[in-house]
Write a protein that holds these residues in place. Structure first.
Motif, PDB file in Angstrom:
ATOM      1  N   UNK A 136       0.775  -1.327   0.097  1.00 39.84           N
ATOM      2  CA  UNK A 136      -0.057   0.071  -0.086  1.00 39.84           C
ATOM      3  C   UNK A 136       0.878   1.259   0.043  1.00 39.84           C
ATOM      4  N   UNK A 137       2.070   1.384   0.573  1.00 40.01           N
ATOM      5  CA  UNK A 137       2.837   2.458   0.715  1.00 40.01           C
ATOM      6  C   UNK A 137       3.559   2.432  -0.564  1.00 40.01           C
ATOM      7  N   UNK A 138       3.975   1.464  -1.292  1.00 46.04           N
ATOM      8  CA  UNK A 138       4.361   1.557  -2.570  1.00 46.04           C
ATOM      9  C   UNK A 138       3.577   1.910  -3.690  1.00 46.04           C
ATOM     10  N   UNK A 139       2.146   1.617  -3.271  1.00 50.78           N
ATOM     11  CA  UNK A 139       1.269   2.118  -4.400  1.00 50.78           C
ATOM     12  C   UNK A 139       1.048   3.807  -4.162  1.00 50.78           C
ATOM     13  N   UNK A 140       1.048   4.124  -2.998  1.00 48.68           N
ATOM     14  CA  UNK A 140       0.906   5.540  -2.436  1.00 48.68           C
ATOM     15  C   UNK A 140       1.905   6.312  -3.191  1.00 48.68           C
ATOM     16  N   UNK A 141       3.193   5.894  -2.936  1.00 42.56           N
ATOM     17  CA  UNK A 141       4.334   6.515  -3.488  1.00 42.56           C
ATOM     18  C   UNK A 141       4.014   6.838  -4.934  1.00 42.56           C
ATOM     19  N   UNK A 142       3.814   5.608  -5.904  1.00 43.12           N
ATOM     20  CA  UNK A 142       3.894   5.398  -7.122  1.00 43.12           C
ATOM     21  C   UNK A 142       2.670   6.836  -7.597  1.00 43.12           C
ATOM     22  N   UNK A 143       1.675   6.892  -6.649  1.00 42.53           N
ATOM     23  CA  UNK A 143       0.391   7.651  -7.108  1.00 42.53           C
ATOM     24  C   UNK A 143       0.918   9.142  -7.010  1.00 42.53           C
ATOM     25  N   UNK A 144       1.444   9.421  -5.891  1.00 48.78           N
ATOM     26  CA  UNK A 144       1.601  10.846  -5.649  1.00 48.78           C
ATOM     27  C   UNK A 144       2.812  11.345  -6.085  1.00 48.78           C
ATOM     28  N   UNK A 145       3.838  10.607  -6.264  1.00 48.42           N
ATOM     29  CA  UNK A 145       5.135  10.988  -6.720  1.00 48.42           C
ATOM     30  C   UNK A 145       5.139  12.110  -7.634  1.00 48.42           C
ATOM     31  N   UNK A 146       4.290  12.024  -8.717  1.00 51.51           N
ATOM     32  CA  UNK A 146       4.213  12.702 -10.004  1.00 51.51           C
ATOM     33  C   UNK A 146       3.574  14.043  -9.763  1.00 51.51           C
ATOM     34  N   UNK A 147       2.854  14.264  -8.761  1.00 53.36           N
ATOM     35  CA  UNK A 147       2.202  15.228  -8.432  1.00 53.36           C
ATOM     36  C   UNK A 147       3.042  16.276  -7.628  1.00 53.36           C
ATOM     37  N   UNK A 148       2.518  17.712  -7.417  1.00 54.09           N
ATOM     38  CA  UNK A 148       3.403  18.654  -6.899  1.00 54.09           C
ATOM     39  C   UNK A 148       2.721  18.740  -5.288  1.00 54.09           C
ATOM     40  N   UNK A 149       1.996  17.863  -5.054  1.00 45.92           N
ATOM     41  CA  UNK A 149       1.297  18.144  -3.726  1.00 45.92           C
ATOM     42  C   UNK A 149       2.050  17.862  -2.704  1.00 45.92           C
ATOM     43  N   UNK A 150       1.876  18.423  -1.420  1.00 45.68           N
ATOM     44  CA  UNK A 150       2.623  18.276  -0.258  1.00 45.68           C
ATOM     45  C   UNK A 150       2.292  16.761   0.452  1.00 45.68           C
ATOM     46  N   UNK A 151       3.328  16.137   0.686  1.00 39.31           N
ATOM     47  CA  UNK A 151       2.956  14.688   1.327  1.00 39.31           C
ATOM     48  C   UNK A 151       3.464  14.851   2.851  1.00 39.31           C
ATOM     49  N   UNK A 152       2.579  14.035   3.614  1.00 38.65           N
ATOM     50  CA  UNK A 152       2.659  14.126   5.104  1.00 38.65           C
ATOM     51  C   UNK A 152       2.887  12.727   5.267  1.00 38.65           C
TER      52      UNK A 152
END
Length: 459
Positions: free
Chosen positions: A150-166
């Motif tokens: 689930x962590x890997x999938x979240x990283x893959x999903x959010x990495x390409x965004x400019x969104x702040x990650x917490x």
């Protein structure tokens, strides 16, 4: 640039004209719509690569419209626009698939940077848009358990965004590795990754460490210092233990997030920087907000895409995979002949709760390798204190006498009584661990602690 126009959905005519002028002066072709219905029609016709979407529209909720856009064309990059008082809507939009968000008022550079990043991400997705990620692609992570997938999938999903990650998680779970992975899989991978541990720097020096200082601005400032935010220009700034920031610096960080502007200590002029923020904490950030130690507006500005790093005790056989990899690496470094764990040691590792998580496990393996030689790690080689962890399991909170929960036992009770019974049963099922129960119930651990305290005060 792209051969298809951008789509702007903005109902305020004056703002629509300003946005159009800025975009066209930067070389972008843009088509505008003043409401949701005309925006949806234009989207179906144009299939734009990027949409600028005001969330407050006269005929429909902007968030619902965005979901329609993404249902029609999932790889469209949507940048949502919202007022300062509605940041929570922007956060909801990010979680629903938006690429980035802008909070009014924003400047021209922030506006165009968001567009450029969205277009860059669109191009990147066109060549590397795989639906899943194998664990091996995250080279610094070891483990294939479901929580880590689930962590890997979240990283893959959010990495390409400019969104702040917490990123949240207990100490030693790999929060900085997670932040590095987000950076490495982003369009900023060629830029700098600058980590800063906010909890390890004295509060009087933190402002200088984050924003820099000029020579002579305070005793000991013998030369100019750029600061972590400036050093991360074009890349990622990782603020570890973000809840360790004092309130005064939190205010300045919020201003930085809103304006992308920094002013070093002692400087008379500010400057623009282009960084992506990733932050992490081992505390419960909402509990810090509740206690007044963390600004609520800063929390909602940072807590856009959360990633929770699971504790090692919840990762099943990952503990053995990590131990085997560490044993191989440390043995090579120290010139030892270790090859494997004894089955008794492997069984012990699976049963331990590992309060220090992966960091503790690595320290144990390093201890064994430095003080012993192989080929097999036996139980007598382990640190003495490790044997006692099985003898001291987590003590459950004192909840008093509680009846076993069955469906028959719930009928006729008030909703508050049912809630208490379910919470107490869940805590008991997980060995008294409130954090584990909170994850099962999908609430913050602080919520359970508050409820338990209230039950004690009522009794």
């Amino acid at each position: 640039m792209t051969d298809r126009p951008l789509l702007l959905v903005e109902d305020t005519q004056s703002l629509q004209l300003v946005y159009e002028a800025v975009l066209r002066s930067a070389g972008h072709d843009v088509v505008s719509a003043a409401d949701a219905s005309s925006g949806l029609a234009a989207f179906k016709k144009l299939q734009p690569p990027v949409v600028l979407l005001d969330l407050m529209l006269p005929d429909r909720d902007g968030l619902d419209l965005m979901r329609d856009f993404l249902a029609i064309c999932p790889d469209t990059q949507v940048i949502v626009i919202t007022a300062n008082g509605s940041i929570n809507k922007a956060v909801a939009a990010m979680r629903a698939g938006a690429h980035d968000f802008l909070v009014k008022p924003f400047d021209e550079q922030r506006f165009l940077s968001a567009i450029d990043n969205a277009l860059s991400s669109k191009v990147r997705n066109g060549t590397d848009n795989r639906p899943g990620h194998d664990a091996l692609e995250f080279a610094d992570f070891i483990g294939d358990s479901q929580p880590m997938r689930r962590v890997y999938a979240k990283i893959n999903s959010v990495a390409r965004s400019m969104a702040t990650v917490f990123i949240t998680g207990e100490s030693g779970t790999g929060k900085e590795i997670c932040a590095q992975a987000v950076h490495d899989h982003s369009s900023r991978a060629d830029g700098p990754f600058v980590p800063l541990n906010c909890g390890a720097i004295p509060s009087e020096l933190l402002e200088s460490e984050v924003f820099g200082h000029v020579m002579g601005s305070f005793p000991g400032a013998i030369s100019d210092k750029p600061g972590a935010a400036a050093e991360a220009h074009g890349g990622t700034l990782f603020l570890d233990e973000i809840c360790g920031l004092d309130l005064n610096l939190q205010t300045k960080l919020l201003r930085f997030l809103q304006t992308s502007t920094i002013q070093p200590v002692g400087a008379t002029r500010s400057r623009k920087v282009n960084v992506r923020i990733i932050c992490a904490t081992n505390r419960d950030p909402l509990e810090e907000v509740r206690r007044g130690r963390f600004r609520e507006d800063l929390y909602y500005r940072l807590h856009v895409v959360p990633i929770h790093m699971p504790p090692l005790r919840d990762r099943g056989s990952d503990v053995l995979a990590i131990a085997d990899a560490a044993l191989e690496r440390f043995a090579a470094e120290e010139g030892r002949t270790f090859e494997a764990l004894d089955p008794d040691v492997a069984s012990l590792f699976r049963r331990l709760t590992w309060p220090g998580n992966v960091r503790q496990l690595l320290n144990v393996i390093r201890h064994v390798v430095v003080l012993n030689d192989g080929p097999v790690v036996t139980r007598d080689m382990l640190p003495f204190e490790l044997h006692h962890e099985l003898e001291h399991p987590e003590t459950p909170p004192d909840l008093g006498e509680r009846p076993r929960v069955t469906l028959d036992g719930l009928i006729g009770r008030t909703l508050a009584e049912v809630e208490r019974m379910v919470i107490e049963e869940t805590i008991a099922t997980h060995g008294g661990s409130i954090p584990k129960a909170a994850r099962v119930l999908d609430v913050s651990p602080s919520t359970l602690y508050r409820k338990i305290d209230s039950w004690k005060s009522d009794s």
